[in-house]
Design a protein around this motif. Structure first.
Motif, PDB file in Angstrom:
ATOM      1  N   ALA A  73      36.095  -3.119 -16.190  1.00 49.91           N
ATOM      2  CA  ALA A  73      35.349  -3.117 -17.450  1.00 49.91           C
ATOM      3  C   ALA A  73      36.108  -3.826 -18.559  1.00 49.91           C
ATOM      4  CB  ALA A  73      35.018  -1.688 -17.860  1.00 49.91           C
ATOM      5  N   ARG A  74      37.432  -3.775 -18.511  1.00 49.17           N
ATOM      6  CA  ARG A  74      38.180  -4.401 -19.612  1.00 49.17           C
ATOM      7  C   ARG A  74      38.025  -5.919 -19.618  1.00 49.17           C
ATOM      8  NH1 ARG A  74      42.655  -2.484 -16.367  1.00 49.17           N
ATOM      9  NH2 ARG A  74      43.719  -4.187 -15.287  1.00 49.17           N
ATOM     10  N   TRP A  75      37.808  -6.530 -18.431  1.00 51.22           N
ATOM     11  CA  TRP A  75      37.572  -7.970 -18.396  1.00 51.22           C
ATOM     12  C   TRP A  75      36.226  -8.305 -19.054  1.00 51.22           C
ATOM     13  CZ3 TRP A  75      40.980 -11.633 -17.264  1.00 51.22           C
ATOM     14  CH2 TRP A  75      42.123 -11.284 -16.520  1.00 51.22           C
ATOM     15  N   VAL A  76      35.224  -7.540 -18.718  1.00 50.51           N
ATOM     16  CA  VAL A  76      33.907  -7.766 -19.311  1.00 50.51           C
ATOM     17  C   VAL A  76      33.954  -7.533 -20.813  1.00 50.51           C
ATOM     18  CG1 VAL A  76      31.481  -7.094 -19.269  1.00 50.51           C
ATOM     19  CG2 VAL A  76      32.807  -7.114 -17.146  1.00 50.51           C
ATOM     20  N   LEU A  77      34.648  -6.476 -21.227  1.00 48.94           N
ATOM     21  CA  LEU A  77      34.759  -6.188 -22.659  1.00 48.94           C
ATOM     22  C   LEU A  77      35.499  -7.309 -23.383  1.00 48.94           C
ATOM     23  CD1 LEU A  77      34.308  -4.260 -25.004  1.00 48.94           C
ATOM     24  CD2 LEU A  77      36.446  -3.099 -24.378  1.00 48.94           C
ATOM     25  N   GLY A  78      36.552  -7.832 -22.761  1.00 47.54           N
ATOM     26  CA  GLY A  78      37.284  -8.933 -23.381  1.00 47.54           C
ATOM     27  C   GLY A  78      36.431 -10.178 -23.548  1.00 47.54           C
ATOM     28  N   LEU A  79      35.651 -10.517 -22.506  1.00 43.01           N
ATOM     29  CA  LEU A  79      34.758 -11.673 -22.613  1.00 43.01           C
ATOM     30  C   LEU A  79      33.696 -11.452 -23.684  1.00 43.01           C
ATOM     31  CD1 LEU A  79      34.243 -12.605 -18.843  1.00 43.01           C
ATOM     32  CD2 LEU A  79      35.530 -13.886 -20.563  1.00 43.01           C
ATOM     33  N   LEU A  80      33.218 -10.213 -23.800  1.00 45.73           N
ATOM     34  CA  LEU A  80      32.212  -9.925 -24.819  1.00 45.73           C
ATOM     35  C   LEU A  80      32.786 -10.092 -26.220  1.00 45.73           C
ATOM     36  CD1 LEU A  80      29.417  -8.920 -25.597  1.00 45.73           C
ATOM     37  CD2 LEU A  80      30.268  -6.582 -25.389  1.00 45.73           C
ATOM     38  N   ILE A  81      33.994  -9.625 -26.436  1.00 45.28           N
ATOM     39  CA  ILE A  81      34.617  -9.769 -27.752  1.00 45.28           C
ATOM     40  C   ILE A  81      34.814 -11.242 -28.096  1.00 45.28           C
ATOM     41  CG2 ILE A  81      36.725  -9.316 -29.058  1.00 45.28           C
ATOM     42  CD1 ILE A  81      36.986  -6.673 -27.549  1.00 45.28           C
ATOM     43  N   VAL A  82      35.272 -12.019 -27.112  1.00 47.44           N
ATOM     44  CA  VAL A  82      35.455 -13.461 -27.338  1.00 47.44           C
ATOM     45  C   VAL A  82      34.116 -14.129 -27.666  1.00 47.44           C
ATOM     46  CG1 VAL A  82      36.098 -15.635 -26.235  1.00 47.44           C
ATOM     47  CG2 VAL A  82      37.533 -13.612 -25.926  1.00 47.44           C
ATOM     48  N   ALA A  83      33.050 -13.733 -26.940  1.00 43.21           N
ATOM     49  CA  ALA A  83      31.745 -14.335 -27.167  1.00 43.21           C
ATOM     50  C   ALA A  83      31.206 -13.982 -28.551  1.00 43.21           C
ATOM     51  CB  ALA A  83      30.765 -13.887 -26.084  1.00 43.21           C
ATOM     52  N   VAL A  84      31.377 -12.725 -28.968  1.00 47.41           N
ATOM     53  CA  VAL A  84      30.905 -12.326 -30.298  1.00 47.41           C
ATOM     54  C   VAL A  84      31.662 -13.089 -31.381  1.00 47.41           C
ATOM     55  CG1 VAL A  84      30.775 -10.404 -31.922  1.00 47.41           C
ATOM     56  CG2 VAL A  84      30.094 -10.063 -29.546  1.00 47.41           C
ATOM     57  N   ALA A  85      32.984 -13.223 -31.203  1.00 45.86           N
ATOM     58  CA  ALA A  85      33.775 -13.964 -32.183  1.00 45.86           C
ATOM     59  C   ALA A  85      33.363 -15.433 -32.227  1.00 45.86           C
ATOM     60  CB  ALA A  85      35.260 -13.838 -31.853  1.00 45.86           C
ATOM     61  N   ALA A  86      33.115 -16.020 -31.048  1.00 49.76           N
ATOM     62  CA  ALA A  86      32.686 -17.421 -31.021  1.00 49.76           C
ATOM     63  C   ALA A  86      31.308 -17.591 -31.656  1.00 49.76           C
ATOM     64  CB  ALA A  86      32.666 -17.925 -29.577  1.00 49.76           C
ATOM     65  N   THR A  87      30.427 -16.615 -31.434  1.00 48.21           N
ATOM     66  CA  THR A  87      29.100 -16.671 -32.069  1.00 48.21           C
ATOM     67  C   THR A  87      29.226 -16.622 -33.586  1.00 48.21           C
ATOM     68  OG1 THR A  87      28.118 -15.572 -30.146  1.00 48.21           O
ATOM     69  CG2 THR A  87      26.842 -15.561 -32.194  1.00 48.21           C
ATOM     70  N   LEU A  88      30.071 -15.731 -34.064  1.00 46.50           N
ATOM     71  CA  LEU A  88      30.265 -15.616 -35.509  1.00 46.50           C
ATOM     72  C   LEU A  88      30.873 -16.885 -36.084  1.00 46.50           C
ATOM     73  CD1 LEU A  88      29.966 -13.677 -37.891  1.00 46.50           C
ATOM     74  CD2 LEU A  88      32.270 -12.840 -37.411  1.00 46.50           C
ATOM     75  N   ALA A  89      31.796 -17.499 -35.348  1.00 48.48           N
ATOM     76  CA  ALA A  89      32.417 -18.730 -35.838  1.00 48.48           C
ATOM     77  C   ALA A  89      31.446 -19.904 -35.801  1.00 48.48           C
ATOM     78  CB  ALA A  89      33.655 -19.052 -34.991  1.00 48.48           C
ATOM     79  N   THR A  90      30.547 -19.908 -34.832  1.00 53.58           N
ATOM     80  CA  THR A  90      29.611 -21.029 -34.690  1.00 53.58           C
ATOM     81  C   THR A  90      28.463 -20.943 -35.681  1.00 53.58           C
ATOM     82  OG1 THR A  90      30.145 -21.205 -32.335  1.00 53.58           O
ATOM     83  CG2 THR A  90      28.108 -22.262 -33.090  1.00 53.58           C
ATOM     84  N   HIS A  91      27.850 -19.747 -35.777  1.00 49.69           N
ATOM     85  CA  HIS A  91      26.644 -19.594 -36.586  1.00 49.69           C
ATOM     86  C   HIS A  91      26.896 -18.943 -37.943  1.00 49.69           C
ATOM     87  CE1 HIS A  91      24.241 -20.776 -33.121  1.00 49.69           C
ATOM     88  NE2 HIS A  91      24.851 -19.874 -32.387  1.00 49.69           N
ATOM     89  N   ARG A  92      28.122 -18.504 -38.191  1.00 50.72           N
ATOM     90  CA  ARG A  92      28.488 -17.845 -39.454  1.00 50.72           C
ATOM     91  C   ARG A  92      27.735 -16.526 -39.664  1.00 50.72           C
ATOM     92  NH1 ARG A  92      33.104 -20.481 -40.008  1.00 50.72           N
ATOM     93  NH2 ARG A  92      32.799 -22.739 -40.127  1.00 50.72           N
ATOM     94  N   THR A  93      27.107 -16.032 -38.622  1.00 46.10           N
ATOM     95  CA  THR A  93      26.379 -14.774 -38.715  1.00 46.10           C
ATOM     96  C   THR A  93      26.087 -14.299 -37.298  1.00 46.10           C
ATOM     97  OG1 THR A  93      24.404 -13.687 -39.566  1.00 46.10           O
ATOM     98  CG2 THR A  93      24.154 -15.945 -38.803  1.00 46.10           C
ATOM     99  N   LEU A  94      25.753 -13.005 -37.196  1.00 45.42           N
ATOM    100  CA  LEU A  94      25.311 -12.447 -35.919  1.00 45.42           C
ATOM    101  C   LEU A  94      23.810 -12.165 -35.940  1.00 45.42           C
ATOM    102  CD1 LEU A  94      28.219  -9.961 -35.088  1.00 45.42           C
ATOM    103  CD2 LEU A  94      27.882 -12.300 -34.267  1.00 45.42           C
TER     104      LEU A  94
END
Length: 679
Positions: A73-94
């Protein structure tokens, strides 16, 4: 040879798939369906999201084939955190459409790494259906709908297969069941589409940058584009109700550009009333002759301009959309066009408009920036000093400029290169080539330098008639820029300098077209008529999809009620009709269920009747007893008197289990009624 090699490998691939465990096979099928759902979104997603989703799906497929355990689960959680951060950096919002779709795709891909229980796979199904819906946020075209129909059948097949936990049912069986489910639900879906209250769509289109591509824009920069790419996408479709004007007269009016700073043309500022309705505009608009009536369908363009043919004296009919006309005869909607917009209008190709005297003309139509295009200004001064032109006045200056364009070795090209600071000078004296924007801009600069009010009008010119459905198709490649000059006693007069350079651009001759692709070019070279017919057919199919599906509006919905007998249809009538439809569908479903139960395995039902009759004879028969066992029991109890019944039971068993039974079940059912039963 490549085909032969593929045919040689195909049986091996099928055998490999058949040898896989069922869980592995089902997982690979589900991953393929998810990839199909996400694939149309690749052009709308950030590159990292497409790469992450593709990598996760490939990783999950490899784990399934190798039979390895799923990541922790920690691998999936890590990928999710990276994806959320990348989304925020790309679109400036969630929040919002783009960020939301990005997160949905990421969640769908990551959830495949958690398929440990039955509930997990159903979560994947629900996410898959929602992700399928998000494709329509960006495109509601017919190809997208067809692709999502395939995705729907794939997800339904996987869902049916998940409800078959025993054995190894073939995917073809689940696909047939899913197809029947979709087919049975199609009438209800069609009825709800026709009758369910029409709501504004959840999707829209993003702001677009038209730089470097043909099309319309709120501003026009002259000389910054070295090469213009013709965009063959459709801008609008028009169906004329009567005689069609000549193609050279088809000028669909868009934004008017009047302010020039040396490099960029833009519209008049709102403070001068150019973007507000001028109460005197309609009074100064004098139309002649009968109007040309037509129905137009605008494609989404995120612009507020209502592209009409020349002058429209009355507001175009658009249910639910407000329209206004500016002082420059530009009709605008009260909001950008973010979905298909259909309107009816009556246009006059013969009209007069504008103030009666030059003193009433806005000074912006004569202004030129200081320090730009000195040679063009000198040419205008030279013409003003010529007695013949001076006596002829503004019409003579206009004619002199057009004659120069016709006879001065000027060319219309899509590859003019980048112009310098003095774009009009370069066009008139150096390059002598450009596309319509260069020609129109240079012409207006020359007119203003000669003291003649002038402005640039942008829009679309021409189009082509589709012989399949009779609609005129106006493409982005038909985007055009022409000019208007003010002449005493005539008002604003259209002058198209491009027509003087290249008559084929505005006439009925061969128009400029983009270079076709490899396949389209090959078809066009081999069979030009076939290529044209295929293109016309595809345009007609897309137009039908737009008119009957995407453009099924609230007005059409109420018109449908009127056609089926409602005198004054209202939303209450529509609500009662939908409610009645739901009740009727529920009753039909209940009836279907009852009928299906009555028809469920008629062989077993007949066997149960036999057991009941035998028990009535006083012979206990187990509930699981097959026909052969019942035949043995009745023969042992009743002897020869039970021989007809025993023979019938053996035939019943043969009918069930033999590969080619000689007797059909209906015949056995009829014979069962005539069997002499032992006493």
């Amino acid at each position: 040879m490549a085909v032969t090699a593929f045919q040689d490998r195909a049986p091996g691939v099928r055998q490999w798939l058949q040898a896989l465990p069922r869980e592995t096979r089902d997982t690979l099928f589900l991953l393929a369906v998810i990839a199909w759902v996400v694939l149309p979104q690749v052009g709308n997603l950030p590159w990292w999201c497409s790469a992450l989703a593709g990598g996760v799906l490939l990783w999950r497929g490899r784990l399934a084939v190798a039979g390895r355990p799923l990541p922790r689960a920690r691998w999936v959680l890590g990928l999710l955190i990276v994806a959320v951060a990348a989304t925020l950096a790309t679109h400036r919002t969630l929040l919002g459409r783009d960020a939301g779709v990005t997160l949905i795709v990421v969640l769908l891909a990551l959830k495949t790494l958690e398929l440990r229980a039955r509930r997990d796979i159903f979560v994947v199904f629900f996410l898959g259906f929602f992700t399928m819906l998000t494709n329509f946020f960006f495109s509601q075209s017919l190809p997208t709908a067809l692709a999502m129909l395939v995705a729907l059948l794939g997800l339904l097949t996987a869902l049916v297969n998940a409800h078959l936990p025993v054995g190894r049912p073939p995917l073809a069986q689940a696909a047939r069941t899913a197809g029947w489910m979709a087919l049975l639900g199609a009438p209800i879906m069609a009825a709800l589409f026709l009758l369910f209250p029409r709501l504004a769509p959840l999707w829209g289109i993003p702001g677009d940058a038209m730089s470097g591509r043909s099309g319309l824009s709120a501003t026009m920069q002259v000389g910054n584009i070295a090469q213009l790419v013709l965009d063959e996408s459709i801008a609008m479709r028009v169906r004329f109700e009567g005689p069609v004007p000549q193609q050279s007269d088809l000028y669909f009016r868009g934004p008017v550009l009047s302010v020039f700073d040396g490099r960029e043309w833009r519209a008049l500022a709102p403070r001068r009333g150019a973007w507000r309705v001028d109460t005197g505009s309609l009074a100064r608009l004098q139309v002649l002759g009968e109007p040309v009536r037509y129905e137009a369908t605008l494609e989404p363009n995120n612009r507020p301009w209502l592209l009409v043919l020349d002058a429209v004296a009355s507001s175009p009919a658009i249910p639910g959309v407000g329209t206004t006309m500016t002082s420059e005869l530009v009709w605008m909607t009260d909001r950008p066009v973010t979905d298909l917009l259909r309107f009816r209008a009556g246009s006059h190709t013969d009209f007069r408009h504008g103030p009666g005297s030059i003193a009433a003309v806005l000074p912006e139509y004569l202004e030129l920036p200081a320090g730009f295009n000195p040679r063009t200004l000198a040419l205008a001064a030279q013409w003003r000093s010529e007695p013949a032109l001076a006596r002829g006045g503004p019409p003579a200056f206009v004619q002199a400029a057009l004659d120069r364009l016709r006879t001065g070795n000027y060319h219309y090209t899509l590859d003019p290169g980048v112009f310098g600071e003095h774009s009009a000078d370069e066009f008139w004296f150096d390059r002598r080539e450009g596309f319509c924007e260069h020609i129109a801009s240079s012409f207006v600069v020359l007119m203003r330098a000669a003291g003649i009010p002038a402005r640039i009008v942008t829009g679309y010119q021409g189009g082509e008639r589709n012989p399949v459905d009779g609609y005129w198709v106006v493409r982005q490649s038909d985007a055009h820029a022409w000019t208007e000059v003010w002449l005493a006693g005539r008002g604003w007069v259209r002058v198209d300098p491009t027509a003087a350079v290249a008559p084929a651009r505005t006439g009925q001759f061969q128009r400029l077209r983009p270079r076709p692709g490899l396949v389209a070019g090959a078809i066009g070279d081999a069979a030009p008529n076939l290529a044209a017919s295929l293109r016309a057919f595809w345009d007609a199919v897309n137009n039908g999809w737009n008119q009957w599906v995407l453009n099924y509006t609230q007005t059409k919905q109420l018109d449908l009620l009127r056609n089926i007998g409602f005198r004054s249809p209202s939303w209450e009538d529509l609500a009662f009709l939908v409610l009645g439809l739901v009740v009727a569908a529920a009753l039909a479903g209940a009836g279907w269920t009852a009928w299906e139960r009555s028809q469920h395995d008629p062989w077993l039902r007949l066997l149960r009747r036999v057991r009941r009759r035998v028990r009535q004879l006083g012979l206990p028969v187990p509930d699981h007893a097959p026909p052969r066992e019942i035949a043995t029991l009745v023969t042992a109890r009743f002897g020869a008197a039970a021989r007809p019944l025993a023979d019938w039971l053996l035939e019943l068993e043969t009918q069930r289990y033999a590969r080619s039974p000689a007797v059909r079940l209906p015949a056995l059912r009829r014979r069962f009624k005539r069997i002499p039963w032992p006493a």
